[in-house]
Design a protein around this motif. Structure first.
Motif, PDB file in Angstrom:
ATOM      1  N   ARG B  73      66.021  43.586  16.130  1.00  0.00           N
ATOM      2  CA  ARG B  73      65.959  42.235  16.370  1.00  0.00           C
ATOM      3  C   ARG B  73      66.974  41.507  16.340  1.00  0.00           C
ATOM      4  O   ARG B  73      67.205  40.421  17.119  1.00  0.00           O
ATOM      5  N   ARG B  85      61.413  36.453   4.300  1.00  0.00           N
ATOM      6  CA  ARG B  85      60.418  36.488   5.410  1.00  0.00           C
ATOM      7  C   ARG B  85      61.137  37.483   6.387  1.00  0.00           C
ATOM      8  O   ARG B  85      60.263  38.355   7.143  1.00  0.00           O
ATOM      9  N   ASP B  86      62.290  37.675   6.428  1.00  0.00           N
ATOM     10  CA  ASP B  86      63.051  38.607   7.563  1.00  0.00           C
ATOM     11  C   ASP B  86      62.844  39.823   6.994  1.00  0.00           C
ATOM     12  O   ASP B  86      62.542  40.914   7.727  1.00  0.00           O
ATOM     13  N   ILE B  87      62.839  40.234   5.550  1.00  0.00           N
ATOM     14  CA  ILE B  87      62.723  41.397   5.090  1.00  0.00           C
ATOM     15  C   ILE B  87      61.331  41.946   5.333  1.00  0.00           C
ATOM     16  O   ILE B  87      60.923  42.933   5.736  1.00  0.00           O
ATOM     17  N   MET B  88      60.232  40.968   5.201  1.00  0.00           N
ATOM     18  CA  MET B  88      58.926  41.480   5.436  1.00  0.00           C
ATOM     19  C   MET B  88      58.785  41.901   7.069  1.00  0.00           C
ATOM     20  O   MET B  88      58.110  42.827   7.136  1.00  0.00           O
ATOM     21  N   TYR B  89      59.524  41.314   7.886  1.00  0.00           N
ATOM     22  CA  TYR B  89      59.304  41.614   9.167  1.00  0.00           C
ATOM     23  C   TYR B  89      59.881  42.788   9.277  1.00  0.00           C
ATOM     24  O   TYR B  89      59.287  43.958   9.888  1.00  0.00           O
ATOM     25  N   ARG B  91      60.349  45.301   7.346  1.00  0.00           N
ATOM     26  CA  ARG B  91      59.363  46.632   6.693  1.00  0.00           C
ATOM     27  C   ARG B  91      58.051  46.808   7.211  1.00  0.00           C
ATOM     28  O   ARG B  91      57.587  47.687   7.419  1.00  0.00           O
ATOM     29  N   TYR B  93      57.891  46.316  10.995  1.00  0.00           N
ATOM     30  CA  TYR B  93      58.564  47.055  12.106  1.00  0.00           C
ATOM     31  C   TYR B  93      59.530  48.034  11.896  1.00  0.00           C
ATOM     32  O   TYR B  93      59.873  48.808  13.001  1.00  0.00           O
ATOM     33  N   LEU B 105      46.083  52.097  -2.063  1.00  0.00           N
ATOM     34  CA  LEU B 105      45.146  50.890  -1.793  1.00  0.00           C
ATOM     35  C   LEU B 105      43.828  51.197  -2.423  1.00  0.00           C
ATOM     36  O   LEU B 105      43.108  52.183  -2.075  1.00  0.00           O
ATOM     37  N   MET B 108      39.695  51.539  -0.482  1.00  0.00           N
ATOM     38  CA  MET B 108      40.030  51.695   0.865  1.00  0.00           C
ATOM     39  C   MET B 108      39.814  53.190   1.253  1.00  0.00           C
ATOM     40  O   MET B 108      40.333  54.001   0.410  1.00  0.00           O
ATOM     41  N   GLU B 120      48.805  46.817  11.908  1.00  0.00           N
ATOM     42  CA  GLU B 120      49.699  45.852  11.346  1.00  0.00           C
ATOM     43  C   GLU B 120      51.032  45.783  12.368  1.00  0.00           C
ATOM     44  O   GLU B 120      51.798  44.828  12.711  1.00  0.00           O
TER      45      GLU B 120
END
Lengths: 281, 232
Positions: B73, B85-89, B91, B93, B105, B108, B120
């Motif tokens: 990206r 926030r970018d690290i979340m992205y 992780r 994708y 989890l 579940m 996700e």
């Protein structure tokens, strides 16, 4: 869930003091003391220069000990309390260009009704205990301009069934409900006007473990079904670990550390955060 | 040649404020991973292998050094200084991580866990359902287990589920932290097959292995470590 980089909510230099302050505690050096109250005049600095951003779709966790300012922060954002100074912008209102703390009470009421939903730790604060669950939700809808009773009833039953309140109990007053059910009614009420942001203040405190699990699972389903952004205050790191994407750590009214939740839990930097994490294990 | 991941002089120590102690993690680590390459990190317990992996995944914050990553990206970016926030992205994708620990989890089912991972990424419900069946079949998880809570599984079953969850996302860069540590021979072979398949598809991988035999023929290069430093 798609990843967006829009900042939904931005808070800048939020401060809240209880008391008038005195010459000794108003200087910036004195405010950097370890404690957040002034021993001379008794002023409590509940929030000191708190700044953060909340992004679309995420759950932002806030942890900290009692008295660290977590709930005050939530109350200020929901206009339950006036702030001393600071900025607060919502992307959903005028593109985030105005400081909402400076707006009129009318605008604040509008923001509360349309743009935010809040679940209180104590259901007594969030619900009218003697009115039926459906009326509680209808009340919030009326404040947002709904007048059609049929529509409100339908929406209220839909929301209550979403939070697993059985249909035959929907007309009962929350005072007859268990703690977990009251919390679920609060969640339904908070969702009633489709707010983009949900503020959750210690929603599982005081509930037993199996009921806690149900409320947490509900939060997860809501996030999936409504694509809603949340701020989650808790002193229970288990709750934070399970739900929050990012976490802020508060101490004495300041944010002392922030990071991805697993980073905060596995590699805490500050002494207080380490103490907190080690208390868990 | 452009790299997928380039680590420069990376160092990490842990400060425990309570005990006023510094714990040495690793120091002076430099490593470059080409696109599609698979490097295996070896070394004794406590030699700092996982520390490197966790710094790449941002579970740990490095003290010094740089981690450069060629993202789809944003292009060439420094992982340790990127916004959360970018690290979340990334992780979600681009970067996957398989841990040696058996966390699943709670409340579940196995099927739900895999489906959620696929969804996700932005796939449809039907795709997710099909992918979950394919993955669970591949890892030979008992059919009766598919719709029971993963928290009740045995160690090996949990591990296989965790691997499946990370792999369905088809990350560009996969970090493997001893993924086969507690598996029997047969399950190991299953994991190996999948790793080989991912490698053929061009996934870049950085892995930690104790089992040198398992690693042989799978990794392109070996990176040896001892007491937090690279052995040359």
């Amino acid at each position: 869930m798609m990843h967006e980089d829009t900042v939904l909510l931005r808070a800048g230099n939020l401060s809240k003091a209880y008391g008038n302050g005195c010459s000794r505690c108003e200087s910036p050096e004195a405010r950097n003391l370890e404690k957040n109250y002034c021993p001379h005049c008794g002023t409590v600095y509940a929030l000191q220069d708190v700044s953060f951003a909340l992004y679309t779709g995420e759950i932002l966790g806030i942890v900290g000990e009692s008295g660290s300012g977590k709930s005050t922060l939530m109350q200020c954002l929901y206009f339950d309390q006036p702030v001393t100074s600071g900025e607060f912008q919502l992307n959903s209102y005028k593109g985030g260009t105005v400081n909402l703390f400076e707006e009129s009470d009318q605008v604040k009421r509008y923001i509360r009704n349309y743009h935010l939903g809040k679940v209180y730790q104590n259901p007594m604060l969030g619900l009218k205990m003697k009115f039926s669950s459906i009326s509680n939700i209808a009340e919030k809808m009326i404040s947002a301009g709904h007048r059609n009773v049929g529509v409100m009833q339908e929406r209220a039953s839909e929301l209550l069934s979403h939070v697993n309140i059985p249909a035959f109990r929907m007309k009962e007053a929350p005072q007859n409900f268990s703690g977990g059910m009251q919390q679920r009614v609060q969640i339904a009420k908070a969702l009633s006007n489709n707010p983009p942001i949900l503020l959750l203040d210690e929603i599982t405190t005081g509930l037993d473990l199996s009921v806690q699990a149900k409320v947490l699972d509900l939060i997860k389903t809501i996030r999936r079904d409504f694509q809603i952004t949340m701020m989650l205050v808790s002193h229970d790191l288990g709750v934070i670990r399970m739900l929050a994407d990012r976490t802020l750590v508060m101490l004495n009214g300041r944010i002392i550390e922030h990071g991805l939740t697993d980073q905060i839990l596995e590699d805490p930097q500050q002494a207080y955060t380490q103490e907190l994490v080690h208390s868990l294990l | 040649m452009k790299y997928m991941l380039k680590i420069d002089n990376l160092g990490k120590s842990f400060i425990i404020h309570d005990l006023q102690k510094h714990i040495h993690g690793c120091r002076g680590i430099s490593l470059a991973l080409q696109h599609g390459e698979f490097i295996g990190i070896t070394g004794r317990s406590g030699s700092g292998k996982s520390t490197i992996l966790k710094m790449v995944y941002r579970t740990y914050l490095p003290d010094e050094g740089e981690i450069w990553y060629d993202s789809e990206r944003w292009g060439w970016i420094q992982l340790s200084q990127r916004a959360e926030r970018d690290i979340m992205y990334l992780r979600m994708y681009e970067i996957g991580y398989i841990s040696q620990f058996l966390n699943v989890l709670p409340r579940m089912t196995a099927r739900e866990i895999i489906q959620q991972a696929v969804r996700e990424k932005g796939s449809s419900e039907a795709e997710a359902a099909a992918e979950a069946v394919r993955m669970l079949t591949h890892f030979e998880l008992d059919r009766e287990l598919w719709d029971s809570y993963a928290a009740t599984f045995s160690g090996g079953e949990k591990l296989r589920l965790n691997i499946a969850r990370a792999m369905v996302k088809r990350p560009r860069l996969l970090l493997l932290d001893e993924p086969t540590a507690s598996l029997d021979m047969h399950s190991k072979m299953r994991v190996r097959q999948l790793i080989e398949q991912l490698k053929r598809e061009g996934t870049t991988m950085l892995g930690i292995f104790h089992d040198i035999e398992f690693m042989r023929g799978l990794c392109d290069r070996e990176f040896k470590m001892n007491q937090g430093e690279a052995v040359i």
